[in-house]
Write an enzyme that holds these catalytic residues in place. Structure first.
Site, PDB file in Angstrom:
ATOM      1  N   ARG A 150       0.856  -1.180   0.000  1.00 29.85           N
ATOM      2  CA  ARG A 150       0.000   0.000   0.000  1.00 29.85           C
ATOM      3  C   ARG A 150       0.890   1.228   0.000  1.00 29.85           C
ATOM      4  NH1 ARG A 150      -2.536   0.334   6.136  1.00 29.85           N
ATOM      5  NH2 ARG A 150      -0.706  -0.364   7.256  1.00 29.85           N
TER       6      ARG A 150
ATOM      7  N   ASN B   5      -4.273   8.182   3.812  1.00 28.58           N
ATOM      8  CA  ASN B   5      -4.150   7.521   5.118  1.00 28.58           C
ATOM      9  C   ASN B   5      -2.719   7.655   5.617  1.00 28.58           C
ATOM     10  OD1 ASN B   5      -5.641   5.732   7.050  1.00 28.58           O
ATOM     11  ND2 ASN B   5      -3.865   4.433   6.706  1.00 28.58           N
ATOM     12  N   GLU B   6      -2.569   8.163   6.825  1.00 25.52           N
ATOM     13  CA  GLU B   6      -1.243   8.242   7.455  1.00 25.52           C
ATOM     14  C   GLU B   6      -0.151   8.562   6.433  1.00 25.52           C
ATOM     15  OE1 GLU B   6      -0.892   4.530   9.554  1.00 25.52           O
ATOM     16  OE2 GLU B   6      -2.208   5.203  11.142  1.00 25.52           O
TER      17      GLU B   6
ATOM     18  N   GLU C 261      -7.917   6.050  15.173  1.00 22.59           N
ATOM     19  CA  GLU C 261      -7.587   4.619  15.203  1.00 22.59           C
ATOM     20  C   GLU C 261      -6.956   4.297  16.555  1.00 22.59           C
ATOM     21  OE1 GLU C 261      -5.496   2.676  11.989  1.00 22.59           O
ATOM     22  OE2 GLU C 261      -5.991   4.346  10.659  1.00 22.59           O
TER      23      GLU C 261
ATOM     24  N   TRP D 166       1.970  -5.667  14.790  1.00 28.86           N
ATOM     25  CA  TRP D 166       3.241  -5.264  14.184  1.00 28.86           C
ATOM     26  C   TRP D 166       4.375  -5.053  15.188  1.00 28.86           C
ATOM     27  CZ3 TRP D 166       3.302  -0.595  16.556  1.00 28.86           C
ATOM     28  CH2 TRP D 166       2.095   0.107  16.707  1.00 28.86           C
TER      29      TRP D 166
ATOM     30  N   GLU E 283      -2.973  -8.340   8.230  1.00 23.29           N
ATOM     31  CA  GLU E 283      -3.528  -7.817   9.478  1.00 23.29           C
ATOM     32  C   GLU E 283      -4.573  -8.756  10.102  1.00 23.29           C
ATOM     33  OE1 GLU E 283      -2.497  -3.132   9.110  1.00 23.29           O
ATOM     34  OE2 GLU E 283      -4.408  -3.740   8.258  1.00 23.29           O
ATOM     35  N   LYS E 284      -4.465 -10.037   9.765  1.00 21.47           N
ATOM     36  CA  LYS E 284      -5.416 -11.030  10.286  1.00 21.47           C
ATOM     37  C   LYS E 284      -5.387 -11.107  11.799  1.00 21.47           C
ATOM     38  CE  LYS E 284      -3.777 -14.692   7.986  1.00 21.47           C
ATOM     39  NZ  LYS E 284      -2.842 -14.110   7.013  1.00 21.47           N
ATOM     40  N   PHE E 285      -4.196 -10.895  12.369  1.00 24.93           N
ATOM     41  CA  PHE E 285      -4.066 -11.090  13.819  1.00 24.93           C
ATOM     42  C   PHE E 285      -3.982  -9.776  14.580  1.00 24.93           C
ATOM     43  CE2 PHE E 285      -2.438 -14.922  11.707  1.00 24.93           C
ATOM     44  CZ  PHE E 285      -3.561 -15.702  11.985  1.00 24.93           C
TER      45      PHE E 285
HETATM   46  C1  GLA Z   1      -2.539   2.095  10.848  1.00 27.26           C
HETATM   47  C2  GLA Z   1      -3.280   2.061   9.525  1.00 27.26           C
HETATM   48  C3  GLA Z   1      -4.315   0.984   9.461  1.00 27.26           C
HETATM   49  C4  GLA Z   1      -3.787  -0.314  10.048  1.00 27.26           C
HETATM   50  C5  GLA Z   1      -3.318  -0.047  11.466  1.00 27.26           C
HETATM   51  C6  GLA Z   1      -2.801  -1.288  12.147  1.00 27.26           C
HETATM   52  O1  GLA Z   1      -3.125   2.880  11.789  1.00 27.26           O
HETATM   53  O2  GLA Z   1      -3.901   3.297   9.245  1.00 27.26           O
HETATM   54  O3  GLA Z   1      -4.667   0.805   8.110  1.00 27.26           O
HETATM   55  O4  GLA Z   1      -2.756  -0.791   9.264  1.00 27.26           O
HETATM   56  O5  GLA Z   1      -2.264   0.866  11.425  1.00 27.26           O
HETATM   57  O6  GLA Z   1      -2.398  -1.016  13.466  1.00 27.26           O
END
Ligand code: GLA
Length: 672
Positions: free
Chosen positions: A112, A150-151, A306, A314, A354-356
């Site tokens: 991404r 996003n971020e 978030e 992670w 990000e399954k877990f």
């Molecule tokens: C960030 C991203 C999300 C996701 C989370 C996981 O905040 O914006 O898409 O990947 O991390 O903690």
């Protein structure tokens, strides 16, 4: 004063990707959202690949269905602009959109955010996409806010493509006019790095040894602006098509790459992804500082866009939030100014990386601790609605500067162990631990409402700060600064005549030498009786400045080394106020006592005297005070409430006097 933006409600929900699941799951989601009290879903953040499978085809029907379903069920959409992930066909057809790393190697498609922020093609295609989305949903009843990209810059921090190099040259040309002026301002005579033609200017790519620190500084400023352009390219369209829909983009917790104080101006409200590590020895001040930073960006409430319902995926080992911690940390966010609570993610993914990662609805479904806790939390939120928009009041400000953060940490020497944020924490935590509320402010904010201003490690002194801090102190304020302050100007050039440069008069001293300390070496501050209520000897580490005092007076001397007996802590009277200089990094014990004393001299009192790890913050709407009391201990505590009667908004009961808080329990008390 920035215009204050106030959300209409407390939003509660999470990142929602029903398109990743069989159709019938959406119906189940709506039932569960109702049960949990969810009223918002972040959608469409990474779905460009589904919306536009090739350059000529658009598929919006699936997104229409999500929007319609949300609206029908009383759930709003925090609508992503879908630009955070580019489709495969773009990389194939227009490889110029792919970014390059420091070694000049191109990133491949497949994750991404793999785009070059300066690619004209990315701009063209993403703007087309954003316009389509905005036009399609501009009147949709579910739409309540825009979530831009996003971020930004999280995945590709810097791009080293030729497209970007050329843009950087033009940026420098615009800023400095001539190569000669650039050479002079950056001091490129050093190692003979002067340039004579603009195409000789190279971004800081892999090379044999260190590159110019002035170049690095401007490169970081430039990159922060480039990513801001990415956001602006979208915002321009969103404002044109939906002038009344608020816009945000999620900032990152403790993230130094972008200058968020500048960014704050282009969005309507600040939102943040906040993921402190829930390990048991976590310092609750870590999140408090991050929230204070976010509130400080606009000097307004913000949104936790978030959080993790429990663990992330992670870290080296991903610890769960123990029972009650999600609620406690959310209340802590609100105490420091967050007016909404969104979580990553609604339903746990079944594919991909990000399954877990925890979710409001875990793989096992609603019969789970996490879902039950989220449901209880969500259903008590309406009781807190009246707090939305109220302010956090602080008499103490800590100055934080992103350019300073960069330079302090990329400058080779005096010590690689010097971390800017740790030095901000060294002052923030002891205040936090004593329930003295702190604002985090940029160097150019009006300081007149504060009683104490602290600027730890203000290595880079930008134009205007000397004047404003001298005015603040001469009118009666207290200023505290530390070693490695007033060293360079805004181009990273050392001030003539040594440190603390333009702050020398205010502080009444000069730094003759400094020494960086190995991690296992300590020095100490020996109090000399001139600072009331602080006596004895305290350990210090990291750094020692050796001072020449002018008008400043020593309050403590070093206990060791060849400079033993010379000043380690000083104060200088300046007009009606005082300026303190802390020449080393003292331990937390000293900091608590020192800051308590300095605050007391200015009449700044703790919100509440409470046991260790019991936090108290007040939000105020002008008529009512909302006292948040939060027990960060894993055992019960007793707290004595000052004054008369309070109304606990969570339990809707009255309380006064001494109350018991269970492990990780919080109360939110209204006093009118
Ligand atoms: C960030 C991203 C999300 C996701 C989370 C996981 O905040 O914006 O898409 O990947 O991390 O903690």
């Amino acid at each position: 004063m920035m215009k204050k933006f106030v959300l209409p409600d407390i939003y509660f929900g999470g990142d929602y990707t029903p398109e990743h699941f069989p159709k019938q799951v959406m119906e189940e989601d709506m039932r569960l959202m109702k049960k949990a009290g969810v009223n918002i879903a972040t959608i469409n953040v990474f779905s460009w690949g589904q919306l536009q499978p090739n350059e000529d085809t658009w598929c919006f029907e699936w997104l229409d269905e999500i929007m319609d379903t949300l609206a029908k069920n009383g759930v709003y959409a925090d609508m992503g602009t879908a630009t955070a992930s580019t489709p495969a066909w773009i990389a194939k057809k227009y490889p110029e959109i792919l970014p390059y790393d420091k070694n000049g190697i191109r990133f491949n498609h497949g994750s991404r955010q793999t785009f070059n922020p300066n690619s004209p093609k990315y701009k063209e295609l993403s703007q087309k996409l954003v316009r389509k989305i905005a036009e399609r949903y501009k009147d949709h009843p579910a739409l309540c806010m825009w979530h831009v990209n996003n971020e930004l810059s999280h995945q590709v921090n810097y791009d080293y493509s030729e497209i970007t190099a050329e843009k950087f040259r033009n940026w420098c040309k615009e800023k400095y006019g001539t190569c000669e002026n650039l050479n002079k301002t950056w001091g490129l005579d050093f190692w003979g790095n002067n340039i004579y033609e603009w195409d000789e200017l190279v971004p800081p790519m892999k090379t044999a040894h260190q590159v110019s620190t002035s170049l690095l500084l401007d490169w970081k400023r430039f990159t922060s602006e480039c990513y801001m352009d990415v956001a602006r390219n979208e915002i321009e369209i969103l404002r044109e098509v939906t002038p009344n829909v608020p816009i945000t983009t999620n900032f990152l917790y403790e993230f130094k790459r972008l200058d968020y104080f500048v960014w704050a101006e282009i969005i309507d409200f600040i939102s943040v992804s906040s993921f402190p590590d829930p390990k048991t020895n976590n310092h609750p001040g870590e999140a408090a500082l991050s929230h204070d930073m976010m509130r400080g960006l606009k000097d307004q409430p913000f949104v936790l866009l978030e959080q993790a319902p429990s663990q992330v995926n992670w870290r080296l080992a991903n610890v769960n939030k123990k029972p009650g911690v999600m609620r406690l940390w959310s209340h802590q966010g609100m105490a420091h100014g967050s007016d909404s609570f969104l979580f990553f993610q609604w339903r746990a993914s079944v594919h991909g990386s990000e399954k877990f990662h925890s979710a409001i609805v875990p793989h096992i479904g609603e019969n789970s601790r996490v879902f039950r806790e989220m449901t209880e939390f969500g259903n008590e939120l309406p009781n807190l609605k009246e707090i939305v928009g109220s302010d956090v009041q602080a008499d103490v400000a800590i100055v934080l500067d992103y350019n300073n953060w960069w330079t302090v940490e990329f400058t080779p020497g005096p010590t690689a162990l010097l971390k800017y944020l740790e030095n901000i924490q060294a002052y923030h935590y002891p205040l936090y631990e004593q329930n003295i509320t702190v604002d985090i402010v940029p160097y150019d904010r009006d300081l007149s409402k504060y009683k104490v201003v602290i600027a730890p490690v203000l290595y880079m002194l930008k134009p205007g700060f000397k004047e404003s801090i001298e005015k603040f102190v001469s009118e009666g304020g207290t200023f505290i600064t530390t070693f490695f302050s007033g060293v360079v100007d805004e181009h990273d050039k050392v001030f003539d005549g040594g440190y603390p440069g333009p702050l020398s008069d205010l502080l009444g001293l000069k730094v003759e030498e400094f020494e960086a300390m190995k991690p296992y070496i300590k020095n100490s501050l020996v109090m000399n009786g001139k600072l009331a209520n602080v006596s004895g000897e305290f350990e210090s580490s990291l750094w020692c400045d050796i001072l020449q005092l002018g008008t400043a007076q020593s309050l403590a001397e070093y206990g060791k080394d060849f400079f033993k007996g010379t000043a380690a802590l000083t104060v200088n009277d300046f007009g009606k106020g005082k300026a303190y200089y802390v020449a080393t990094l003292p331990d937390n014990d000293f900091m608590r006592k020192f800051l308590k004393q300095v605050c007391a001299e200015q009449g700044v009192k703790p919100v509440l005297e409470a046991p260790e790890r019991v936090e108290a913050v007040v939000r105020c709407d002008g008529d009512n005070d909302y006292l948040f009391v939060m027990n960060h201990n894993y055992e019960p505590v007793e707290v004595t409430l000052p004054g008369g009667e309070y109304f606990d908004l969570l339990t809707q009961t009255k309380m006064r006097g001494t109350i018991k808080l269970d492990a990780v329990q919080s109360v939110i008390l209204k006093q009118s």
